[in-house]
Design an enzyme around this catalytic site. Structure first.
Site, PDB file in Angstrom:
ATOM      1  CG  HIS A   1      -1.825   1.140   1.364  1.00  0.00           C
ATOM      2  ND1 HIS A   1      -3.138   1.100   0.950  1.00  0.00           N
ATOM      3  CD2 HIS A   1      -1.642   2.394   1.840  1.00  0.00           C
ATOM      4  CE1 HIS A   1      -3.716   2.274   1.171  1.00  0.00           C
ATOM      5  NE2 HIS A   1      -2.823   3.084   1.717  1.00  0.00           N
ATOM      6  CD  GLU A   2       1.606   3.586   3.608  1.00  0.00           C
ATOM      7  OE1 GLU A   2       1.760   4.638   2.960  1.00  0.00           O
ATOM      8  OE2 GLU A   2       0.582   3.356   4.292  1.00  0.00           O
TER       9      GLU A   2
ATOM     10  CG  HIS B   1       0.152   6.234  -0.643  1.00  0.00           C
ATOM     11  ND1 HIS B   1      -0.829   7.041  -1.172  1.00  0.00           N
ATOM     12  CD2 HIS B   1      -0.440   5.520   0.355  1.00  0.00           C
ATOM     13  CE1 HIS B   1      -1.976   6.813  -0.515  1.00  0.00           C
ATOM     14  NE2 HIS B   1      -1.768   5.890   0.401  1.00  0.00           N
TER      15      HIS B   1
ATOM     16  CD  GLU C   1      -6.030   5.320   0.392  1.00  0.00           C
ATOM     17  OE1 GLU C   1      -5.077   6.105   0.590  1.00  0.00           O
ATOM     18  OE2 GLU C   1      -6.247   4.315   1.085  1.00  0.00           O
TER      19      GLU C   1
END
Lengths: 493, 493
Positions: free
Chosen positions: B258-259, B262, B288
């Site tokens: 997830h990070e 980003h 997101e």
């Protein structure tokens, strides 16, 4: 504007400047410990923007008005005003264009220096160094107002010190140090080298324990790895760094204790002074006195090394040494070497004295950058009896000049000198010092230093601070006496 | 002032502001990963000083003059001016006094919230939250100029979005999600839990490999531990964080991916845009969408989990699962739970929708802080079929409101919605996607995202950017279709 209001407004303004300066310091810490290598270019732009803000604040014309109107009610206020006036005067003397140019050139010069050192290529560095020296000469002239230009730069790091007094002091020290060096190197007894394997993790664990032993406050600090160890920050966030050489654990251990000395000084300052001008160490020389007394006078003492010998034997097994007395000799081994940062207590100040003479020549214009390497090598042969074998062992070894630090080197020896004086006073004040150190107990010593010196921060001038702490005017005598006694004893002379 | 000169001067000024904003971001990173705990108070003062500088720059009256005079020569310049105008208008609408008050209150509110959550004590947090809501209402009113106050806050995070369109969209999504949740939880087939031991270091190693697999550039980033994982930075220094729960390696692995989503977004932006207004992600929702498509649509796909099953079996031994198909079910297990950040793809948006309704009420004044817990618990029971057992599992679970983030929550679901649309387009553009993912090969997917979305940074508005990348107007349809197909398949419905 009333004196009260002026003082309050000035201090409020200054407090934010100090806070921003802490941010800049944190950014520098990040750069040396955490930053991904691909971020260097962007970081230099970020740093320049922050330095721009700081420069603007330090030259803010309102400061002059506030200073004019403000009045000090007590010694603390007076010290605050003295330091603000100092910083403001300095900042306004240097034209913004020049300050920016120096920031820009030195930020890239460090990378070029590192490259040149890695390649052992002086020629690669000379054009950049020439540019740095030209800019620093210009800055020195702007700061000097007709006085000595090198003095103007020294004053940045050691308020009140001058090349004349430092030079005279160095001249008195040099023959005794050279004589001691020769006697020790010619002695028939020579301490044995350390043997054993010293893994990275075990070294770092021991370094952490040493930091705690010397009173480092982990709730207001942390330790990371850096190529060149340093400490960083003031107030309640003062971080240290260390490095590990697997064959030489003393490198890690004593550089840690050294940085702990710097850090404990900052952490020992009266918390009420945090984020004010007097909330940091009084000068670079006084700072170095703390790192050196922790590292050398305390950390390399017979008493403390006895404790360390036990701890290291437990953790690393056989060190190839019969007893604590042999270990004491090994810790304090005097060896010819090219590198300042690896020098023992006897050689260290000789390194500084030659840099002092060389950089004084560069700033005054009596030495040109083109002739620097030759001058370095000639002086090194004269003082150390060995010919420099390559530039990375000689003129390219230190980062200082690449980042524009001229006038900084002498503060190292001044720090040693102060440490010598403080140790003399400390021994009188704490009679059972050796018994405590032999138990790995440093609180008596560090407590005395905190109470008599560290807590005052920038309240007094460096000279006044050390004089108050010692009860006598600092001079080179105590350091030289300490070195001669210690090393003649170790080398059985 | 000529249009050219105005534009150049404005961009130069803005560049330094962006550089300082990066410094503030780095300070935030430090705070969550490195800072000693005793430094918190001083740090908040440092941060406030830097935020003060940023606020002063963002409200600098010269910006209005430059904006008046400057003209855009191309789309990039036009986008830069659009974003500068946006930021300047916002900054000048909020009185400095209010901005400072919000900064001051929220900086201490986070600590109080953390304490209240740890003690499961809502009453401890309510006075502070009341103060935060009061200030945010005031800010929203200042920003709204008579329009909807909640819209004014949403606009900070998702330019162009409104409560009306988001609310309508959520109303269309909610029944389908609730129905899917009920079907899945009632299914006779239920995936097995993971078994095995997952040590910290092995998890971190695997997380690093996953980051590399998804194309994270380690020369411009690094990974550290944080209590709540986040990514941080723009340009050439974009760092990620992760955490480890020894019983649940997916927590570490998928929060890392997830990070990485980003971070890759920021790192994928055209380097020419670095330190300019268009040099960061277009909005929180678009951001997101990247983290979610990396984590869910790609990372939790049948194809990719097949690869992950092999890697994890090699490293951690028997996982207590017969084959990759069972593992795929386990990775995507749907379970009732209280905590948003631990929610699966089916539940996640239901968490957001309730926060959206509650915070909209708080800002509009139709819900008071005193009634918040009761409203939370009633709504949770209604949507999730379970009664909240304690405040840390309910109204105290998220940090957002304590730091003044109102209008931020809906961007999470908007991001999921965008990810659904982008995945549909990506599948058409990269027909062999599953074959590649099954080999642990993400380049086709991440390359398409970089080329069609990430590289543009803030060049387009969020809606325009996603529309251009997808080739169609974004809507909730693709996400809901994807979720229903995926989970009906996994749960054999």
């Amino acid at each position: 504007m009333s004196a009260d209001i002026a003082f309050t407004e000035l201090m409020e303004f200054q407090r934010q400047t100090e806070a921003l300066a802490q941010v800049a310091g944190r950014l520098g810490w990040d750069q040396e410990t955490m930053m991904p290598r691909g971020a260097a270019e962007q970081r230099s732009e970020e740093m320049a923007a922050l330095e721009g803000v700081l420069h603007e604040r330090r030259t803010d014309p309102r400061i002059a008005d506030w200073l004019m109107a403000a009045a000090a009610e007590d010694d603390e206020d007076a010290a605050q005003l003295r330091l603000i006036r100092r910083s403001h005067t300095r900042a306004t003397k240097v034209p913004s264009r020049l300050a920016q140019e120096i920031a820009r050139v030195t930020s890239t010069a460090q990378g070029i220096w590192a490259e040149a050192r890695a390649a052992d290529d002086v020629a690669l560095f000379l054009p950049t160094l020439t540019e740095v020296v030209r800019l620093k000469r210009e800055e020195a002239a702007a700061l000097a107002d007709g006085r000595d230009r090198y003095d103007a730069l020294i004053d940045d790091y050691e308020p009140g010190a001058t090349a004349a007094t430092l030079g005279a002091m160095f001249d008195r020290m040099r023959p005794r140090l050279v004589a001691l060096r020769e006697a020790v190197l010619g002695a028939s007894y020579q301490p044995a080298p350390l043997q054993g394997h010293f893994g990275l993790e075990a070294q770092v664990r021991m370094a952490r324990d040493l930091a705690a032993t010397f009173g480092y406050d982990w709730t207001r600090g942390r330790m990371d790895m850096a190529v060149h160890p340093f400490s960083s920050g003031s107030g309640s966030d003062v971080r240290i760094t260390t490095r590990v050489v697997e064959t030489d654990p003393f490198n890690c251990f004593y550089s840690t204790v050294h940085e702990v000395g710097h850090a404990c000084y900052e952490l020992g300052i009266d918390p009420d002074y945090a984020l004010t001008p007097i909330g940091s160490g009084a000068s670079m020389g006084v700072h170095e006195s703390q790192s050196r007394i922790y590292e050398n006078q305390l950390g390399r003492s017979r008493a403390f090394t006895g404790w360390l010998f036990q701890r290291m034997s437990e953790r690393f097994g056989d060190l190839g040494l019969p007893d604590a007395e042999a270990f004491y000799g090994t810790v304090n081994r005097v060896q010819s070497g090219f590198i300042r940062t690896e020098a023992d207590e006897v050689h260290y100040n000789l390194h500084i004295m030659m840099r002092f003479d060389l950089e004084r020549g560069l700033i005054r214009g009596t030495l040109e950058v083109a002739d620097l390497e030759e001058a370095w090598n000639a002086r090194f042969l004269q003082d150390f009896g060995v010919a420099v074998d390559r530039p990375s062992h000689g003129v390219l070894q230190d980062v200082h000049w690449s980042v524009g630090l001229f006038g900084y080197f002498p503060t190292y020896t001044l720090g040693n000198l102060y440490a010598g004086c403080l140790m003399q006073a400390l021994r009188e004040a704490v009679p059972d010092l050796d018994e405590a150190l032999a138990r790995g107990e440093t609180r008596g010593a560090t407590g005395w230093l905190r109470e008599n010196l560290q807590r005052h921060g920038g309240l007094y001038t460096p000279h006044e601070l050390v004089t108050r702490a010692c009860g006598f005017e600092p001079s080179e005598g105590p350091l030289l006496d300490y070195l001669e006694t210690k090393f003649r004893d170790i080398y059985r002379l």
